[in-house]
Design a protein around this motif. Structure first.
Motif, PDB file in Angstrom:
ATOM      1  N   GLY A 277     -68.392  -3.228  30.942  1.00 44.88           N
ATOM      2  CA  GLY A 277     -68.630  -4.864  31.664  1.00 44.88           C
ATOM      3  C   GLY A 277     -69.341  -5.598  31.664  1.00 44.88           C
ATOM      4  N   GLU A 278     -68.345  -6.557  32.869  1.00 50.15           N
ATOM      5  CA  GLU A 278     -68.711  -7.869  33.284  1.00 50.15           C
ATOM      6  C   GLU A 278     -69.319  -7.518  34.961  1.00 50.15           C
ATOM      7  N   VAL A 279     -70.344  -8.271  35.530  1.00 49.41           N
ATOM      8  CA  VAL A 279     -70.818  -8.059  36.777  1.00 49.41           C
ATOM      9  C   VAL A 279     -71.007  -9.236  37.550  1.00 49.41           C
ATOM     10  N   ALA A 280     -69.894  -9.215  38.192  1.00 47.15           N
ATOM     11  CA  ALA A 280     -69.954 -10.895  39.372  1.00 47.15           C
ATOM     12  C   ALA A 280     -70.085 -10.212  40.364  1.00 47.15           C
ATOM     13  N   VAL A 281     -71.313 -11.808  40.962  1.00 41.09           N
ATOM     14  CA  VAL A 281     -71.633 -12.373  42.178  1.00 41.09           C
ATOM     15  C   VAL A 281     -71.683 -13.493  42.745  1.00 41.09           C
ATOM     16  N   PRO A 282     -70.089 -13.593  43.367  1.00 40.90           N
ATOM     17  CA  PRO A 282     -70.055 -14.760  43.915  1.00 40.90           C
ATOM     18  C   PRO A 282     -70.966 -14.869  44.951  1.00 40.90           C
ATOM     19  N   HIS A 283     -70.999 -16.294  45.392  1.00 39.96           N
ATOM     20  CA  HIS A 283     -71.997 -16.631  46.596  1.00 39.96           C
ATOM     21  C   HIS A 283     -71.776 -16.423  47.732  1.00 39.96           C
ATOM     22  N   GLN A 284     -70.246 -15.947  48.220  1.00 43.92           N
ATOM     23  CA  GLN A 284     -69.630 -16.260  49.536  1.00 43.92           C
ATOM     24  C   GLN A 284     -69.592 -15.111  49.780  1.00 43.92           C
ATOM     25  N   SER A 285     -69.159 -13.967  49.405  1.00 47.58           N
ATOM     26  CA  SER A 285     -69.539 -12.339  50.175  1.00 47.58           C
ATOM     27  C   SER A 285     -69.922 -11.605  50.335  1.00 47.58           C
ATOM     28  N   GLY A 286     -71.921 -12.368  49.083  1.00 45.78           N
ATOM     29  CA  GLY A 286     -72.547 -11.353  49.751  1.00 45.78           C
ATOM     30  C   GLY A 286     -72.672  -9.516  49.013  1.00 45.78           C
ATOM     31  N   PHE A 287     -71.469  -9.883  48.058  1.00 41.12           N
ATOM     32  CA  PHE A 287     -71.300  -8.226  47.065  1.00 41.12           C
ATOM     33  C   PHE A 287     -71.563  -8.746  46.019  1.00 41.12           C
ATOM     34  N   ILE A 288     -71.474  -7.532  44.975  1.00 42.04           N
ATOM     35  CA  ILE A 288     -71.816  -7.490  43.664  1.00 42.04           C
ATOM     36  C   ILE A 288     -70.670  -6.765  42.929  1.00 42.04           C
ATOM     37  N   TYR A 289     -70.570  -7.148  41.827  1.00 35.55           N
ATOM     38  CA  TYR A 289     -68.516  -6.536  41.635  1.00 35.55           C
ATOM     39  C   TYR A 289     -69.000  -5.681  39.969  1.00 35.55           C
TER      40      TYR A 289
ATOM     41  N   HIS B 200     -58.138  -1.445  34.849  1.00 40.04           N
ATOM     42  CA  HIS B 200     -58.964  -2.277  35.703  1.00 40.04           C
ATOM     43  C   HIS B 200     -59.392  -1.204  36.748  1.00 40.04           C
ATOM     44  N   ARG B 201     -60.897  -1.094  36.436  1.00 41.73           N
ATOM     45  CA  ARG B 201     -61.716  -0.651  37.067  1.00 41.73           C
ATOM     46  C   ARG B 201     -62.875  -0.919  38.125  1.00 41.73           C
ATOM     47  N   VAL B 202     -62.783  -1.052  39.273  1.00 37.25           N
ATOM     48  CA  VAL B 202     -63.636  -2.166  39.985  1.00 37.25           C
ATOM     49  C   VAL B 202     -64.680  -1.398  41.282  1.00 37.25           C
ATOM     50  N   ILE B 203     -66.070  -1.474  40.663  1.00 34.14           N
ATOM     51  CA  ILE B 203     -67.566  -1.211  41.816  1.00 34.14           C
ATOM     52  C   ILE B 203     -67.584  -2.096  42.356  1.00 34.14           C
ATOM     53  N   THR B 204     -67.056  -2.066  44.142  1.00 38.35           N
ATOM     54  CA  THR B 204     -68.418  -2.866  44.358  1.00 38.35           C
ATOM     55  C   THR B 204     -69.263  -2.323  44.918  1.00 38.35           C
TER      56      THR B 204
ATOM     57  N   PRO C 184     -69.400 -17.800  33.989  1.00 40.85           N
ATOM     58  CA  PRO C 184     -68.054 -18.691  34.413  1.00 40.85           C
ATOM     59  C   PRO C 184     -68.029 -18.395  36.321  1.00 40.85           C
ATOM     60  N   ASP C 185     -66.996 -19.577  36.079  1.00 41.98           N
ATOM     61  CA  ASP C 185     -66.664 -19.681  37.855  1.00 41.98           C
ATOM     62  C   ASP C 185     -65.578 -18.234  38.428  1.00 41.98           C
ATOM     63  N   SER C 186     -64.965 -17.503  37.015  1.00 43.00           N
ATOM     64  CA  SER C 186     -64.818 -15.676  37.551  1.00 43.00           C
ATOM     65  C   SER C 186     -65.502 -14.892  37.603  1.00 43.00           C
ATOM     66  N   LEU C 187     -66.750 -15.088  37.242  1.00 44.58           N
ATOM     67  CA  LEU C 187     -67.608 -13.943  37.560  1.00 44.58           C
ATOM     68  C   LEU C 187     -69.213 -14.650  39.159  1.00 44.58           C
ATOM     69  N   GLY C 188     -68.461 -16.257  39.202  1.00 46.15           N
ATOM     70  CA  GLY C 188     -69.372 -16.157  40.488  1.00 46.15           C
ATOM     71  C   GLY C 188     -70.295 -17.795  40.435  1.00 46.15           C
ATOM     72  N   SER C 189     -70.464 -18.219  38.976  1.00 40.30           N
ATOM     73  CA  SER C 189     -70.969 -19.185  38.229  1.00 40.30           C
ATOM     74  C   SER C 189     -72.445 -19.227  38.615  1.00 40.30           C
ATOM     75  N   TYR C 190     -73.209 -17.822  38.631  1.00 43.73           N
ATOM     76  CA  TYR C 190     -74.559 -17.619  39.014  1.00 43.73           C
ATOM     77  C   TYR C 190     -74.958 -18.317  37.498  1.00 43.73           C
ATOM     78  N   ALA C 191     -76.109 -18.619  37.623  1.00 43.65           N
ATOM     79  CA  ALA C 191     -77.465 -19.062  36.582  1.00 43.65           C
ATOM     80  C   ALA C 191     -78.162 -18.040  36.385  1.00 43.65           C
ATOM     81  N   HIS C 192     -78.220 -17.425  35.096  1.00 43.10           N
ATOM     82  CA  HIS C 192     -79.565 -16.377  34.841  1.00 43.10           C
ATOM     83  C   HIS C 192     -80.418 -15.874  35.993  1.00 43.10           C
ATOM     84  N   ARG C 193     -81.404 -17.406  35.813  1.00 43.22           N
ATOM     85  CA  ARG C 193     -82.367 -17.360  36.578  1.00 43.22           C
ATOM     86  C   ARG C 193     -82.770 -17.048  37.407  1.00 43.22           C
ATOM     87  N   ALA C 194     -81.226 -17.026  38.398  1.00 45.07           N
ATOM     88  CA  ALA C 194     -81.256 -16.346  39.803  1.00 45.07           C
ATOM     89  C   ALA C 194     -80.427 -15.086  39.874  1.00 45.07           C
ATOM     90  N   VAL C 195     -80.699 -14.272  39.289  1.00 40.86           N
ATOM     91  CA  VAL C 195     -80.231 -12.880  39.229  1.00 40.86           C
ATOM     92  C   VAL C 195     -81.095 -12.095  38.623  1.00 40.86           C
TER      93      VAL C 195
END
Length: 255
Positions: A154-166, A175-179, A91-102
């Motif tokens: 938990g969930e893994v977010a991989v946004p394209h903009q920041s280059g970091f993984i959450y 909330h617990r967040v690991i960047t 979903p967009d909230s996690l970065g809209s990444y495709a499985h094959r891309a991660v």
């Protein structure tokens, strides 16, 4: 279906794991024993031990009794996401990444962070990052923690903009967040964990610390739990944590 059949209905393995995790967290937070919970829920201790240990699935009747005893809802997903756009796209909230891309993130890691209870020790446990088709995203699952009540999924977010993984947990509003950085050539990821430290009684204190994810294959004989200075892997683990702030992958500013 009769009411008796509904009560005896077994929940899925995934639901049972989620419910067991929530119960373990509630027991740890409230500091009550399994025996006390079994008595309040009018269950045998043997039954409670088997469902919490994964040796028997939860039934609807058992779950309802435990919900009444704890005063919380247990029948909810531990992974809450917005509906995905497609089965292989997050979903967009996690970065809209495709499985094959991660796929390069899917692995088993040793997770390292400073011990919150012993300033000279390092806390080490196992984390797996995998694609979960049911929620259409990467998820992470912790295991082999000495404080098993705090193992999380938990969930893994991989946004394209920041280059970091959450790596994110949102549970009951907490909330617990690991960047962390994207993996190095050797597959390691470095960054910051922001969470709550459990103190005496019900005291909780916000805390941030360096964290490192090292592929399990990179450590021939990994040590898990609270790793003291006399452990064979201590210097290797300490080197990884120091790399987080020395390169730096993350900054900790003075007050």
């Amino acid at each position: 279906m009769t009411m008796q059949m509904q009560a005896d209905k077994q929940l899925s393995d995934e639901q049972s794991r989620e419910i067991a995790e929530t119960i373990r967290e509630e027991l740890a937070r409230r500091r009550i024993s399994r025996q006390a919970l079994a008595e309040q829920a009018k269950l045998s201790l043997s039954t409670l031990e088997k469902v919490l240990g994964g040796r028997r699935p939860f039934t609807l009747a058992t779950t309802v009794r435990l919900e009444q005893a704890l005063g919380v809802s247990l029948r909810k997903s531990a992974i809450v996401v917005t509906p995905p756009a497609a089965n292989d796209v997050a979903p967009d909230s996690l970065g809209s990444y495709a499985h094959r891309a991660v796929t390069w993130l899917e692995d088993a890691y040793i997770t390292l962070r400073p011990s919150f209870g012993d300033k000279n020790a390092i806390f080490a446990y196992r984390t797996e990052i995998v694609w979960e088709p049911k929620v259409s995203s990467l998820v992470f699952r912790e295991g082999d923690r000495t404080d098993a009540a705090y193992e999380h999924t938990g969930e893994v977010a991989v946004p394209h903009q920041s280059g970091f993984i959450y790596l994110v947990i949102i549970k009951h509003g907490q909330h617990r967040v690991i960047t962390v950085s994207r993996p190095t050539v050797a597959g390691e990821m470095y960054g910051i964990i922001s969470t709550l430290r459990a103190g005496p009684g019900s005291q909780l204190t916000p805390i941030a610390a360096p964290i490192a994810y090292v592929p399990l294959r990179n450590v021939p004989k990994p040590s898990l739990g609270r790793v003291a200075p006399d452990d064979a892997n201590y210097e290797l683990y300490r080197k990884h944590l120091r790399r987080t702030v020395e390169e730096p992958f993350a900054l900790f500013l003075p007050a």
